[in-house]
Design an enzyme around this catalytic site. Structure first.
Site, PDB file in Angstrom:
ATOM      1  N   GLU B  51      14.865 -73.105 -38.298  1.00  0.00           N
ATOM      2  CA  GLU B  51      14.482 -72.114 -37.288  1.00  0.00           C
ATOM      3  C   GLU B  51      13.068 -71.688 -37.613  1.00  0.00           C
ATOM      4  O   GLU B  51      12.787 -71.232 -38.724  1.00  0.00           O
ATOM      5  CB  GLU B  51      15.407 -70.904 -37.347  1.00  0.00           C
ATOM      6  CG  GLU B  51      16.589 -71.039 -36.405  1.00  0.00           C
ATOM      7  CD  GLU B  51      17.483 -69.815 -36.428  1.00  0.00           C
ATOM      8  OE1 GLU B  51      18.675 -69.977 -36.156  1.00  0.00           O
ATOM      9  OE2 GLU B  51      16.992 -68.709 -36.735  1.00  0.00           O
ATOM     10  N   GLU B  62      14.495 -57.173 -35.840  1.00  0.00           N
ATOM     11  CA  GLU B  62      14.336 -57.613 -37.224  1.00  0.00           C
ATOM     12  C   GLU B  62      14.322 -56.433 -38.184  1.00  0.00           C
ATOM     13  O   GLU B  62      13.779 -55.380 -37.901  1.00  0.00           O
ATOM     14  CB  GLU B  62      13.019 -58.388 -37.408  1.00  0.00           C
ATOM     15  CG  GLU B  62      12.702 -59.402 -36.338  1.00  0.00           C
ATOM     16  CD  GLU B  62      13.706 -60.536 -36.228  1.00  0.00           C
ATOM     17  OE1 GLU B  62      14.554 -60.700 -37.141  1.00  0.00           O
ATOM     18  OE2 GLU B  62      13.657 -61.265 -35.221  1.00  0.00           O
TER      19      GLU B  62
END
Lengths: 374, 280
Positions: B51, B62
């Site tokens: 990824e 995040e």
């Protein structure tokens, strides 16, 4: 997504429930102090020599700004949803104070995320929130201002969704927030409409409001959307000038993009990275604008002007001296354009300015810009 | 087209009777050349899929490690085009390891979905995960990616009930990314026992392999999740190695790759002794 769907459904049910609306109305009357007056600013009108200028006195609400209208609505909704913890983001601290206030009133724990930069420049409001029992968490990520506080609040929300309600302060963010915040703020425009009809026997030629995220402006505009003779004028923060990169005018200086779950005009670079907003007013210091304003701009129903830091400071002092009212530096941006609008409409016309907040919180900022120490 | 690379990789994993290890790294972190070295080293370190994060100024899903990684990458001048260039350079030495780009919508919108999709396909990208693009809003992006032969990988979370899952998996391909904790990346720890029934649910709803990520930091935790999922994603623990190595002035590439290796081992041997257990 399930959590915003749940909120959407809960809000739709509350909105249609007369008991909810009745309870909200009662708190707005007895706790917030509504309706706020519509005041004919005689000396300001004389000063500009154009249309009659009325001020919608939102700064007289409990906590000193329009922010409490939305907070009262949302906290009643949060309790209806069985949530037991409230989080919020704040820029200038006005929304944080209003949120901390309603949390104190209803006995709910409150965490307010605030950019570390804003914590520094709005210390009195941080202390005010603490007095009200709220915990203020400084946010140091990104540019450490309002957008980063919003990022951090979103992170908290997705982590603690089982018991936490995110009380967003402006008409932006993901659906249903822009609609919900608008609805709770629309009391401003509804009252204005009734009051101006009573005072003048007619609708105003224009209503004017400052725009950051745009909650006070959309609250003023929305009830007039179908009254085509009423011009809707928003004023964005031009910071150090639209010719510089240091401004906060998403519509006048940005382009459409996606941030915080809504598609709207944003300050961004050519790579789609969000850029920092700059304004003397922490409350307008946001790189986006509520999506409904973007739409009103695109369809041409509303006009978005700008005012610089310097023009707003001048307007701040003008209103203080002429009317004995210290406006919030945010509201002073709208004031900076009211002369142009009043003159354009001309004598015999009527314009209304939404005085969204009071300026006591800005005294230190204004003094600093005047080179004075207090 | 390119989605074939994802399908082939999961078919191979199934054949080997093990879960895949998905390594998340941020493009351009801490700088372009180092990031390319890391990318090129990942397959040998045991990454079955990669990824590749593309940085965004406001990464709201995040936790601190990946937020900081994005800030380092942006400070080093990384862009969307730069991310595609990295992938293209990686493809010179590896034609089999799928690369999934992961990030936020605005940089893609800013570039234009069609242009981005064509460039991404040409660079050897196989799929894209867009954290802040719900299925309701995904149609234009999905159509552009589809036309270029790329998968739009969807996210499912612990709060996705069955009704929601059926919306999420519509028209998806490749695999589904199951977010194992309610929250942001790299903060809470995933619990394999809690994850297991959800993985099964997502598999059933999608008919696709399920990769599990968010909250997996150690080889032990990775191994536990590897026993119940088709692939295990680790991101924050890897980008933390970048941060630590930069801070201590150590070699970034070897720090990240050795961490990747230990995590990959945890995943690779998680099911040793139970080779008959099948996935998908």
């Amino acid at each position: 997504m399930p959590l915003v769907h749940q909120l959407d459904a809960a809000y739709a049910a509350a909105k249609a429930d007369p008991a909810f609306q009745g309870e909200l109305r009662s708190f707005l009357t007895h706790y917030v102090g509504r309706p706020s007056p519509l005041y004919f600013a005689e000396r300001l009108t004389e000063h500009f020599g154009g249309a009659k200028i009325y001020l919608k006195r939102e700064e007289l609400n409990h906590t000193g700004s329009h922010k409490i209208n939305n907070c009262m609505g949302q906290i009643l909704l949060a309790m209806r949803m069985g949530k037991t913890r409230i989080i919020a983001e704040t820029g200038a601290g006005q929304h944080g104070v209003a949120t901390a206030t309603v949390c104190a009133r209803f006995g709910l724990p409150c965490v307010v995320y605030m950019g570390a930069v804003d914590v520094e420049r709005q210390k009195p409001n941080v202390f005010r929130m603490n007095l009200l029992g709220a915990e203020v968490r400084p946010v140091t990520s990104g540019s450490a201002t309002l957008k980063d506080a919003m990022n951090e609040a979103l992170r908290d929300w997705v982590t603690n969704v089982h018991d936490t309600y995110y009380l967003i302060g402006t008409a932006a963010g993901m659906h249903p927030y822009p609609v919900m915040v608008r609805d709770f703020q629309a009391v401003i425009g509804q009252e204005t409409k009734d009051q101006v009809l009573e005072a003048e026997g007619r609708l105003p030629d224009a209503v004017v409001a400052c725009v950051g995220g745009g909650s006070n402006a959309i609250g003023m505009f929305h009830p007039f959307l179908n009254d085509e003779g009423v011009r809707l004028i928003g004023v964005e923060a031009a910071g150090e000038g639209m010719g510089t990169e240091r401004h906060a005018a998403a519509i006048n200086g940005g382009r459409p993009g996606v941030l915080h779950g809504n598609k709207t005009y944003l300050l961004q670079d050519h790579e789609g990275q969000i850029t920092e907003a700059h304004s003397i007013s922490a409350g307008l210091d946001y790189p986006g604008i509520g999506p409904e304003h973007s739409w009103l701009h695109d369809v041409g129903r509303a006009t978005y002007l700008t005012a610089t830091d310097a023009e707003s400071l001048e307007a701040f002092m003008l209103l203080s001296k002429l009317e004995g009212i210290l406006p919030a530096i945010e509201s002073a941006h709208a004031l900076a354009r009211i002369g142009d609008v009043a003159r354009e409409v001309g004598p015999g016309g009527v314009v209304v300015l939404n005085l969204s907040g009071r300026g006591d919180k800005d005294v230190a900022t204004v003094a600093a810009h005047l080179g004075r120490t207090i | 087209m390119t989605t074939a690379r994802i399908d082939a990789r999961f078919a191979k994993l199934k054949q080997e009777g093990r879960a895949g290890f998905v390594a998340y790294v941020m493009a351009g972190d801490p700088d372009r050349d180092t990031a390319l070295e890391i990318l090129k080293g990942l397959p040998a370190a045991g990454a079955d899929l990669i990824e590749l994060g593309f940085p965004f100024s406001d990464p709201m899903a995040e936790g601190p490690p990946i937020q900081r990684a994005a800030q380092r990458a942006l400070a080093a001048g990384m862009t969307l085009r730069g991310t595609l260039d990295l992938a293209r350079d990686f493809r010179e030495t590896d034609q089999d390891t799928p690369i999934i780009m992961m990030g936020y919508l605005n940089p893609l919108l800013s570039r234009g979905y069609g242009t981005f999709a064509r460039d991404a396909a040409a660079a050897g990208i196989d799929g894209v995960i867009v954290v802040d693009c719900p299925p309701e809003e995904a149609r234009p992006l999905a159509a552009a990616l589809d036309a270029a032969g790329l998968s739009l990988i969807r996210l499912a979370t612990p709060t996705s009930d069955d009704a929601r899952l059926s919306v999420i998996v519509q028209g998806t391909s490749g695999f589904v990314y199951y977010v194992s904790v309610a929250g942001v990346t790299g903060v809470k720890e995933a619990d394999a026992d809690e994850v297991a029934p959800h993985v099964e649910r997502v598999r059933k709803a999608s008919g696709l392999p399920v990769a599990v990520g968010f909250g997996i930091k150690t080889p032990e935790r990775a191994a536990a999740v590897a026993r119940v999922a088709d692939a295990v994603v680790v991101g924050s623990a890897l980008v933390d190695e970048v941060a630590k190595a930069v801070e201590r002035n150590e070699l970034v590439t070897s720090a990240v790759l050795s961490k990747a290796e230990s995590l990959a081992k945890g995943v690779r041997f998680a099911r040793t002794g139970q080779p008959t257990k099948t996935t998908v």
